[in-house]
Design a protein around this motif. Structure first.
Motif, PDB file in Angstrom:
ATOM      1  N   LEU A 164      -5.984   9.672  18.968  1.00 42.35           N
ATOM      2  CA  LEU A 164      -5.494  10.982  18.532  1.00 42.35           C
ATOM      3  C   LEU A 164      -4.360  10.883  17.532  1.00 42.35           C
ATOM      4  CD1 LEU A 164      -5.566  13.038  21.854  1.00 42.35           C
ATOM      5  CD2 LEU A 164      -7.365  12.723  20.165  1.00 42.35           C
ATOM      6  N   GLY A 165      -3.565   9.824  17.594  1.00 42.03           N
ATOM      7  CA  GLY A 165      -2.460   9.665  16.661  1.00 42.03           C
ATOM      8  C   GLY A 165      -2.901   9.205  15.284  1.00 42.03           C
ATOM      9  N   ASN A 166      -4.107   8.630  15.190  1.00 42.96           N
ATOM     10  CA  ASN A 166      -4.642   8.165  13.909  1.00 42.96           C
ATOM     11  C   ASN A 166      -5.682   9.117  13.332  1.00 42.96           C
ATOM     12  OD1 ASN A 166      -3.116   5.865  13.685  1.00 42.96           O
ATOM     13  ND2 ASN A 166      -4.642   4.516  14.608  1.00 42.96           N
ATOM     14  N   THR A 167      -5.858  10.276  13.974  1.00 46.60           N
ATOM     15  CA  THR A 167      -6.854  11.256  13.545  1.00 46.60           C
ATOM     16  C   THR A 167      -6.151  12.565  13.201  1.00 46.60           C
ATOM     17  OG1 THR A 167      -8.455  10.260  15.071  1.00 46.60           O
ATOM     18  CG2 THR A 167      -9.000  12.416  14.175  1.00 46.60           C
ATOM     19  N   PHE A 168      -6.208  12.946  11.935  1.00 47.71           N
ATOM     20  CA  PHE A 168      -5.543  14.148  11.451  1.00 47.71           C
ATOM     21  C   PHE A 168      -6.579  15.218  11.120  1.00 47.71           C
ATOM     22  CE2 PHE A 168      -2.226  11.174  11.244  1.00 47.71           C
ATOM     23  CZ  PHE A 168      -1.022  11.790  10.959  1.00 47.71           C
ATOM     24  N   THR A 169      -6.287  16.472  11.481  1.00 49.00           N
ATOM     25  CA  THR A 169      -7.201  17.569  11.158  1.00 49.00           C
ATOM     26  C   THR A 169      -6.451  18.716  10.496  1.00 49.00           C
ATOM     27  OG1 THR A 169      -6.920  18.605  13.340  1.00 49.00           O
ATOM     28  CG2 THR A 169      -8.740  17.039  13.090  1.00 49.00           C
ATOM     29  N   LEU A 210       0.830  -1.194   0.000  1.00 52.49           N
ATOM     30  CA  LEU A 210       0.000   0.000   0.000  1.00 52.49           C
ATOM     31  C   LEU A 210       0.869   1.250   0.000  1.00 52.49           C
ATOM     32  CD1 LEU A 210      -2.960   1.008   0.284  1.00 52.49           C
ATOM     33  CD2 LEU A 210      -2.665   0.890   2.753  1.00 52.49           C
ATOM     34  N   ILE A 211       0.643   2.132  -0.971  1.00 52.89           N
ATOM     35  CA  ILE A 211       1.314   3.429  -1.023  1.00 52.89           C
ATOM     36  C   ILE A 211       0.226   4.495  -0.996  1.00 52.89           C
ATOM     37  CG2 ILE A 211       2.847   4.948  -2.326  1.00 52.89           C
ATOM     38  CD1 ILE A 211       3.967   2.416  -3.679  1.00 52.89           C
ATOM     39  N   MET A 212       0.288   5.371   0.008  1.00 56.86           N
ATOM     40  CA  MET A 212      -0.760   6.371   0.196  1.00 56.86           C
ATOM     41  C   MET A 212      -0.175   7.771   0.231  1.00 56.86           C
ATOM     42  SD  MET A 212      -2.779   4.417   3.271  1.00 56.86           S
ATOM     43  CE  MET A 212      -4.162   5.543   3.262  1.00 56.86           C
ATOM     44  N   GLU A 213      -1.026   8.744  -0.054  1.00 53.04           N
ATOM     45  CA  GLU A 213      -0.638  10.127   0.162  1.00 53.04           C
ATOM     46  C   GLU A 213      -0.467  10.366   1.666  1.00 53.04           C
ATOM     47  OE1 GLU A 213      -3.623  12.619  -1.547  1.00 53.04           O
ATOM     48  OE2 GLU A 213      -2.967  12.246  -3.615  1.00 53.04           O
ATOM     49  N   VAL A 214       0.270  11.400   2.013  1.00 49.12           N
ATOM     50  CA  VAL A 214       0.414  11.765   3.424  1.00 49.12           C
ATOM     51  C   VAL A 214      -0.905  12.378   3.889  1.00 49.12           C
ATOM     52  CG1 VAL A 214       1.644  13.243   5.046  1.00 49.12           C
ATOM     53  CG2 VAL A 214       2.879  12.138   3.189  1.00 49.12           C
ATOM     54  N   ALA A 215      -1.342  12.029   5.092  1.00 53.00           N
ATOM     55  CA  ALA A 215      -2.584  12.596   5.623  1.00 53.00           C
ATOM     56  C   ALA A 215      -2.467  14.107   5.728  1.00 53.00           C
ATOM     57  CB  ALA A 215      -2.885  11.993   6.993  1.00 53.00           C
ATOM     58  N   LYS A 216      -3.555  14.792   5.415  1.00 55.47           N
ATOM     59  CA  LYS A 216      -3.566  16.251   5.491  1.00 55.47           C
ATOM     60  C   LYS A 216      -3.596  16.712   6.949  1.00 55.47           C
ATOM     61  CE  LYS A 216      -6.045  16.809   1.109  1.00 55.47           C
ATOM     62  NZ  LYS A 216      -6.370  15.414   0.831  1.00 55.47           N
ATOM     63  N   GLY A 217      -2.910  17.816   7.233  1.00 55.15           N
ATOM     64  CA  GLY A 217      -2.938  18.386   8.569  1.00 55.15           C
ATOM     65  C   GLY A 217      -1.982  17.721   9.531  1.00 55.15           C
ATOM     66  N   LYS A 218      -2.349  17.769  10.809  1.00 62.88           N
ATOM     67  CA  LYS A 218      -1.524  17.205  11.876  1.00 62.88           C
ATOM     68  C   LYS A 218      -2.365  16.262  12.724  1.00 62.88           C
ATOM     69  CE  LYS A 218       1.594  21.159  12.402  1.00 62.88           C
ATOM     70  NZ  LYS A 218       2.152  22.142  13.358  1.00 62.88           N
ATOM     71  N   PRO A 219      -1.716  15.290  13.355  1.00 60.66           N
ATOM     72  CA  PRO A 219      -2.484  14.401  14.235  1.00 60.66           C
ATOM     73  C   PRO A 219      -2.974  15.165  15.468  1.00 60.66           C
ATOM     74  CG  PRO A 219      -0.140  13.940  14.413  1.00 60.66           C
ATOM     75  CD  PRO A 219      -0.297  14.918  13.288  1.00 60.66           C
ATOM     76  N   LEU A 220      -4.160  14.822  15.924  1.00 59.10           N
ATOM     77  CA  LEU A 220      -4.702  15.475  17.116  1.00 59.10           C
ATOM     78  C   LEU A 220      -3.831  15.221  18.335  1.00 59.10           C
ATOM     79  CD1 LEU A 220      -8.569  14.927  16.798  1.00 59.10           C
ATOM     80  CD2 LEU A 220      -7.296  17.067  16.579  1.00 59.10           C
ATOM     81  N   MET A 221      -3.020  14.185  18.299  1.00 59.91           N
ATOM     82  CA  MET A 221      -2.110  13.893  19.405  1.00 59.91           C
ATOM     83  C   MET A 221      -1.223  15.107  19.709  1.00 59.91           C
ATOM     84  SD  MET A 221      -1.170  11.339  21.487  1.00 59.91           S
ATOM     85  CE  MET A 221      -1.422   9.755  20.705  1.00 59.91           C
ATOM     86  N   ASP A 222      -0.763  15.792  18.649  1.00 58.18           N
ATOM     87  CA  ASP A 222       0.115  16.951  18.836  1.00 58.18           C
ATOM     88  C   ASP A 222      -0.568  18.067  19.616  1.00 58.18           C
ATOM     89  OD1 ASP A 222       1.936  15.571  17.365  1.00 58.18           O
ATOM     90  OD2 ASP A 222       1.812  16.820  15.580  1.00 58.18           O
ATOM     91  N   LYS A 223      -1.872  18.150  19.476  1.00 56.25           N
ATOM     92  CA  LYS A 223      -2.634  19.240  20.089  1.00 56.25           C
ATOM     93  C   LYS A 223      -3.029  18.959  21.540  1.00 56.25           C
ATOM     94  CE  LYS A 223      -6.642  22.151  18.947  1.00 56.25           C
ATOM     95  NZ  LYS A 223      -7.714  22.351  17.942  1.00 56.25           N
TER      96      LYS A 223
END
Length: 204
Positions: free
Chosen positions: A88-93, A32-45
């Motif tokens: 939070l690490g698997n959720t990007f906003t 599997l090759i995917m684009e990078v998720a947009k934004g930042k993980p909620l973990m950072d916040k």
């Protein structure tokens, strides 16, 4: 990523197509090759590494972040997919929307979808924390709507009283698999208005 499960490849494709995850650039049976998720993980916040380990900055997601997570979850659940590892690490906003990554434990079907719906709508169980993904308390965005949906789920699985847990749904569906599509319908009805229409891309 290589040597991953075929189901993860399939559901990651659905995530990219429907819009609740990054787009898949290329995929084979176990690659599997995917684009990078947009934004930042909620973990950072919400979480930081302190001198004594993890420090939680907030006890709960902000209302704005809850709204973004709920909208992405609506796309995912109405596509018939349960992530099963939301944290939070698997959720990007991005401020404009949310995406989920890592579909290694994702499942299809109304039973798993209803289980995750109930889990994320409520607070974490005692001894668990929201940053681990064990309950984002999303029902605060629409308490009345959630109460109606929970009431319908209770009726479907035959649990009129007591705290409703995902395990209650799992037991009922294991005993009677025909409840799965009915539960999917209840969840779909709740999300009406958050997604343009039902997307059955993940079925089959």
């Amino acid at each position: 990523r290589q040597n991953i499960m075929e189901s993860e490849v399939k559901l990651a494709k659905v995530a990219g197509e429907v819009g609740f995850g990054p787009k898949v650039v290329a995929a084979k049976e176990n690659t599997l090759i995917m684009e990078v998720a947009k934004g930042k993980p909620l973990m950072d916040k919400y979480v930081s590494d302190g001198p004594l380990g993890i420090t939680v900055k907030e006890k709960e997601l902000s209302r704005a972040d809850k709204a973004q997570v709920l909208t992405a979850m609506a796309k995912m659940h109405t596509a018939g997919v349960a992530h099963n590892d939301m944290h939070l690490g698997n959720t990007f906003t991005t401020g404009k929307g949310a995406e989920f990554i890592d579909f290694g434990t994702a499942q299809q079907g109304g039973g798993p979808v209803a289980m995750e719906f109930v889990r994320q709508m409520n607070k974490p169980r005692v001894g668990e924390t929201f940053y681990q993904g064990n309950g984002y308390n999303l029902k605060t965005l629409d308490p009345k709507g959630y109460r109606r949906a929970e009431g319908r789920i209770r009726k479907v699985i035959g649990k009129p009283i007591g705290t409703l847990r995902d395990n209650d749904i799992a037991r009922a569906v294991k005993k009677n698999p025909s409840l799965g599509p009915v539960l999917q319908g209840v969840v779909d009805d709740y999300y009406q208005g958050l997604v343009p229409k039902r997307n059955d891309a993940a079925e089959g």
